[in-house]
Design a protein around this motif. Structure first.
Motif, mmCIF file in Angstrom:
data_model
loop_
_atom_site.group_PDB
_atom_site.id
_atom_site.type_symbol
_atom_site.label_atom_id
_atom_site.label_comp_id
_atom_site.label_asym_id
_atom_site.label_seq_id
_atom_site.Cartn_x
_atom_site.Cartn_y
_atom_site.Cartn_z
ATOM 1 N N ILE A 1 6.383 6.052 8.142
ATOM 2 C CA ILE A 1 5.610 7.265 7.849
ATOM 3 C C ILE A 1 5.285 7.326 6.362
ATOM 4 O O ILE A 1 4.140 7.565 5.958
ATOM 5 C CB ILE A 1 6.388 8.517 8.288
ATOM 6 C CG1 ILE A 1 6.535 8.537 9.816
ATOM 7 C CG2 ILE A 1 5.675 9.783 7.813
ATOM 8 C CD1 ILE A 1 7.430 9.649 10.329
ATOM 9 N N ALA A 2 6.293 7.062 5.523
ATOM 10 C CA ALA A 2 6.070 7.072 4.077
ATOM 11 C C ALA A 2 5.145 5.934 3.658
ATOM 12 O O ALA A 2 4.236 6.123 2.832
ATOM 13 C CB ALA A 2 7.409 6.968 3.353
ATOM 14 N N LEU A 3 5.343 4.746 4.235
ATOM 15 C CA LEU A 3 4.510 3.600 3.883
ATOM 16 C C LEU A 3 3.059 3.824 4.290
ATOM 17 O O LEU A 3 2.133 3.500 3.542
ATOM 18 C CB LEU A 3 5.066 2.337 4.554
ATOM 19 C CG LEU A 3 4.351 1.023 4.234
ATOM 20 C CD1 LEU A 3 4.417 0.723 2.746
ATOM 21 C CD2 LEU A 3 4.967 -0.118 5.043
ATOM 22 N N GLY A 4 2.869 4.395 5.474
ATOM 23 C CA GLY A 4 1.506 4.662 5.939
ATOM 24 C C GLY A 4 0.765 5.625 5.046
ATOM 25 O O GLY A 4 -0.439 5.472 4.786
ATOM 26 N N ALA A 5 1.480 6.640 4.538
ATOM 27 C CA ALA A 5 0.854 7.614 3.651
ATOM 28 C C ALA A 5 0.368 6.953 2.365
ATOM 29 O O ALA A 5 -0.657 7.356 1.791
ATOM 30 C CB ALA A 5 1.837 8.731 3.326
ATOM 31 N N GLY A 6 1.092 5.907 1.907
ATOM 32 C CA GLY A 6 0.674 5.218 0.698
ATOM 33 C C GLY A 6 -0.416 4.186 0.945
ATOM 34 O O GLY A 6 -1.307 3.987 0.111
ATOM 35 N N LEU A 7 -0.363 3.500 2.103
ATOM 36 C CA LEU A 7 -1.293 2.416 2.376
ATOM 37 C C LEU A 7 -2.681 2.888 2.789
ATOM 38 O O LEU A 7 -3.658 2.160 2.580
ATOM 39 C CB LEU A 7 -0.732 1.508 3.480
ATOM 40 C CG LEU A 7 0.441 0.598 3.103
ATOM 41 C CD1 LEU A 7 0.914 -0.166 4.327
ATOM 42 C CD2 LEU A 7 0.019 -0.370 1.997
ATOM 43 N N ILE A 8 -2.779 4.068 3.388
ATOM 44 C CA ILE A 8 -4.065 4.461 3.960
ATOM 45 C C ILE A 8 -5.155 4.583 2.901
ATOM 46 O O ILE A 8 -6.333 4.289 3.168
ATOM 47 C CB ILE A 8 -3.917 5.772 4.760
ATOM 48 C CG1 ILE A 8 -5.142 5.982 5.654
ATOM 49 C CG2 ILE A 8 -3.677 6.963 3.837
ATOM 50 C CD1 ILE A 8 -4.949 7.034 6.711
ATOM 51 N N ALA A 9 -4.786 4.969 1.693
ATOM 52 C CA ALA A 9 -5.782 5.089 0.621
ATOM 53 C C ALA A 9 -6.260 3.715 0.155
ATOM 54 O O ALA A 9 -7.382 3.576 -0.347
ATOM 55 C CB ALA A 9 -5.199 5.867 -0.553
ATOM 56 N N VAL A 10 -5.423 2.696 0.335
ATOM 57 C CA VAL A 10 -5.765 1.352 -0.126
ATOM 58 C C VAL A 10 -6.456 0.548 0.962
ATOM 59 O O VAL A 10 -7.499 -0.082 0.737
ATOM 60 C CB VAL A 10 -4.487 0.612 -0.601
ATOM 61 C CG1 VAL A 10 -4.822 -0.804 -1.040
ATOM 62 C CG2 VAL A 10 -3.813 1.391 -1.714
ATOM 63 N N ALA A 11 -5.881 0.577 2.163
ATOM 64 C CA ALA A 11 -6.382 -0.288 3.234
ATOM 65 C C ALA A 11 -7.342 0.407 4.189
ATOM 66 O O ALA A 11 -8.120 -0.248 4.882
ATOM 67 C CB ALA A 11 -5.197 -0.842 4.027
ATOM 68 N N GLY A 12 -7.295 1.734 4.275
ATOM 69 C CA GLY A 12 -8.138 2.443 5.229
ATOM 70 C C GLY A 12 -7.449 2.611 6.564
ATOM 71 O O GLY A 12 -6.583 1.817 6.943
ATOM 72 N N TYR A 13 -7.845 3.650 7.287
ATOM 73 C CA TYR A 13 -7.140 3.967 8.532
ATOM 74 C C TYR A 13 -7.367 2.940 9.616
ATOM 75 O O TYR A 13 -6.488 2.679 10.455
ATOM 76 C CB TYR A 13 -7.527 5.369 9.010
ATOM 77 C CG TYR A 13 -8.832 5.467 9.756
ATOM 78 C CD1 TYR A 13 -8.877 5.405 11.152
ATOM 79 C CD2 TYR A 13 -10.039 5.621 9.079
ATOM 80 C CE1 TYR A 13 -10.066 5.512 11.848
ATOM 81 C CE2 TYR A 13 -11.229 5.731 9.765
ATOM 82 C CZ TYR A 13 -11.247 5.674 11.150
ATOM 83 O OH TYR A 13 -12.428 5.775 11.835
ATOM 84 N N GLN A 14 -8.556 2.312 9.650
ATOM 85 C CA GLN A 14 -8.815 1.338 10.708
ATOM 86 C C GLN A 14 -7.942 0.094 10.561
ATOM 87 O O GLN A 14 -7.486 -0.477 11.552
ATOM 88 C CB GLN A 14 -10.300 0.972 10.707
ATOM 89 C CG GLN A 14 -11.188 2.126 11.182
ATOM 90 C CD GLN A 14 -12.656 1.879 10.961
ATOM 91 O OE1 GLN A 14 -13.054 1.423 9.891
ATOM 92 N NE2 GLN A 14 -13.472 2.171 11.961
ATOM 93 N N ALA A 15 -7.681 -0.313 9.310
ATOM 94 C CA ALA A 15 -6.786 -1.448 9.086
ATOM 95 C C ALA A 15 -5.366 -1.109 9.528
ATOM 96 O O ALA A 15 -4.666 -1.957 10.114
ATOM 97 C CB ALA A 15 -6.805 -1.845 7.610
ATOM 98 N N LEU A 16 -4.933 0.124 9.284
ATOM 99 C CA LEU A 16 -3.592 0.528 9.720
ATOM 100 C C LEU A 16 -3.500 0.562 11.241
ATOM 101 O O LEU A 16 -2.500 0.136 11.822
ATOM 102 C CB LEU A 16 -3.233 1.893 9.143
ATOM 103 C CG LEU A 16 -2.986 1.968 7.631
ATOM 104 C CD1 LEU A 16 -2.485 3.356 7.247
ATOM 105 C CD2 LEU A 16 -1.991 0.917 7.184
ATOM 106 N N LEU A 17 -4.552 1.056 11.907
ATOM 107 C CA LEU A 17 -4.540 1.076 13.371
ATOM 108 C C LEU A 17 -4.534 -0.348 13.931
ATOM 109 O O LEU A 17 -3.858 -0.625 14.937
ATOM 110 C CB LEU A 17 -5.755 1.852 13.890
ATOM 111 C CG LEU A 17 -5.676 3.374 13.693
ATOM 112 C CD1 LEU A 17 -7.029 4.020 13.996
ATOM 113 C CD2 LEU A 17 -4.594 3.988 14.580
ATOM 114 N N ALA A 18 -5.264 -1.256 13.292
ATOM 115 C CA ALA A 18 -5.253 -2.655 13.737
ATOM 116 C C ALA A 18 -3.871 -3.270 13.534
ATOM 117 O O ALA A 18 -3.403 -4.066 14.372
ATOM 118 C CB ALA A 18 -6.307 -3.443 12.964
ATOM 119 N N THR A 19 -3.195 -2.892 12.443
ATOM 120 C CA THR A 19 -1.836 -3.387 12.201
ATOM 121 C C THR A 19 -0.879 -2.877 13.272
ATOM 122 O O THR A 19 -0.033 -3.626 13.775
ATOM 123 C CB THR A 19 -1.355 -2.943 10.812
ATOM 124 O OG1 THR A 19 -2.254 -3.448 9.821
ATOM 125 C CG2 THR A 19 0.051 -3.455 10.531
#
Length: 404
Positions: A349-367
């Motif tokens: 949860i904490a990592l996602g909050a930091g990564l979304i600004a860098v990678a974008g939400y679609q990259a996180l969903l693909a991960t």
């Protein structure tokens, strides 16, 4: 499900647990809203949830206590302690006494950290092994239903009758499971001093039936927490809707969970626990990929699939833990497994909050999708046979009755 509800002791026990879930889900939101109203601070309101969840770090100690004492009387005292812990909230009359809210929530959290493994362990003594999946599915369905209804009830009570009404509802909800437990007559052996030897994590590491499912669940939850952040981006960036649309997505996911809960037990009998978990991971992966598509026609079914996946994962995981663990180790193994999956979920949860600004939400969903597929593939390589009894045949089920 019909066979499960035909067991009087199971009906009594599950009724108590369901009412307890209702009271809990009503209280949490009402307390946060109360603190926000009294202080005007979002941080102060958020601290309510932190105080409630922080005692989960005591999970291994709680598991050891569950294996040290008979579960029925332990649950009676733990429910009584949870009810007593919220009574000081009736004395809160202004910002100067907000500390009582934090103390009460921390005490409630400590009580529930003990209640959860004890409830799972006692269920094994009440329900025959072949009906454990039905019981877990029913409890999960009740939990998902109350997740939709409870916050609305809590907010409604807060507005209509004030926050202390929610406190009284929670006290009553603790009394109902106590009454149900008092009616039960369960043949529990007198626990030996930390019977079974060793800790829960060590037992899991040595068990070929438990090690794969705990590893796969922990791996999946390393990315599941990303969804707590991506849901806002799906609504805003993907669908160009207001933040309030997150409530619609949550409702659709909840509806999916209400489909997944009742279907979990039949699927356990057909697939086995590990492969049901794998199926849940694949459903979650498909749901994540659909939510990456910026269209309502894809996002809404994706949210529903994500909702279906959660009960399949939870019921498969919990049932395997119960069936493959000796009676004397139930508390420690359940607590250790819960910690093993909760820590990576919280970190994600904490990592996602930091990564979304860098990678974008679609990259996180693909991960999310990629990791879930990998974890599912690992589970599909495991034996699909039923979980053999981890101890003597009688360890998994002892006769339970309801006193007149």
């Amino acid at each position: 499900m019909r066979r499960l509800l035909a067991v009087p002791a199971a009906r009594t026990y599950l009724l108590g647990q369901t009412v307890s879930l209702l009271g809990d889900s009503t209280l949490w939101l009402a307390m946060s809203v109360w603190v926000k109203t009294l202080t005007g601070s979002n941080a102060a309101a958020g601290l309510v949830f932190l105080c409630f969840t922080a005692p989960a770090l005591l999970g291994p100690l709680a598991g050891a206590l569950v294996d040290r004492f008979r579960r029925r009387p332990l649950l009676i005292w733990a429910n009584a302690a949870a009810g007593a812990a919220v009574l000081p909230l009736l004395a809160v009359d202004g910002p100067a006494r907000i500390w009582l809210v934090y103390c009460s929530m921390a005490l409630c959290g400590a009580a529930y950290t003990l209640l959860i493994p004890a409830q799972s362990a006692l269920l094994v003594s009440i329900v025959p092994r072949d009906l454990l999946a039905d019981a877990n599915g029913l409890l999960r369905t009740a939990q998902e239903s109350l997740r939709l209804v409870g916050p609305l009830l809590g907010a409604g009570l807060f507005v209509a009758a004030g926050p202390k009404a929610a406190v009284l509802v929670d006290v009553v909800s603790c009394a109902v499971p106590i009454a149900c437990l008092l009616r039960l007559r369960v043949e529990e052996r007198r626990p030996q001093r930390l019977a079974g030897g060793g800790g829960g994590l060590g037992f899991i590491a040595r068990s070929p039936r438990l090690r794969p499912v705990v590893l796969a669940a922990a791996g999946a939850l390393c990315v599941f927490g990303f969804s707590e952040t991506t849901v806002f981006a799906v609504a805003g960036q993907g669908l160009h809707r207001s933040p309030a649309f997150v409530g619609v997505l949550a409702a659709v996911q909840g509806a999916g969970a209400l489909v997944g809960g009742p279907s979990a037990a039949p699927l356990v009998r057909r697939l086995g626990e590990a492969r049901l978990m794998a199926a849940g991971m694949l459903a979650g992966a498909a749901g994540a990929l659909l939510q990456a598509v910026p269209a309502h026609a894809a996002v809404l079914p994706g949210a529903a699939l994500f909702g279906i996946s959660l009960p399949w994962l939870t019921v498969g995981f919990t049932t395997r833990l119960q069936r493959a663990t000796p009676d004397g180790m139930q508390g420690r193994v359940f607590a250790a497994a819960t910690m093993a999956v909760t820590v990576p979920q919280t970190a994600s949860i904490a990592l996602g909050a930091g990564l979304i600004a860098v990678a974008g939400y679609q990259a996180l969903l693909a991960t999310i999708a990629a990791v879930l597929v990998l974890c599912a593939g690992y589970l599909f390589t495991q034996p699909s046979g039923p979980s053999g009894p981890a101890g003597p045949p009688a360890a998994g089920h002892r006769r339970a009755e309801v006193s007149p």
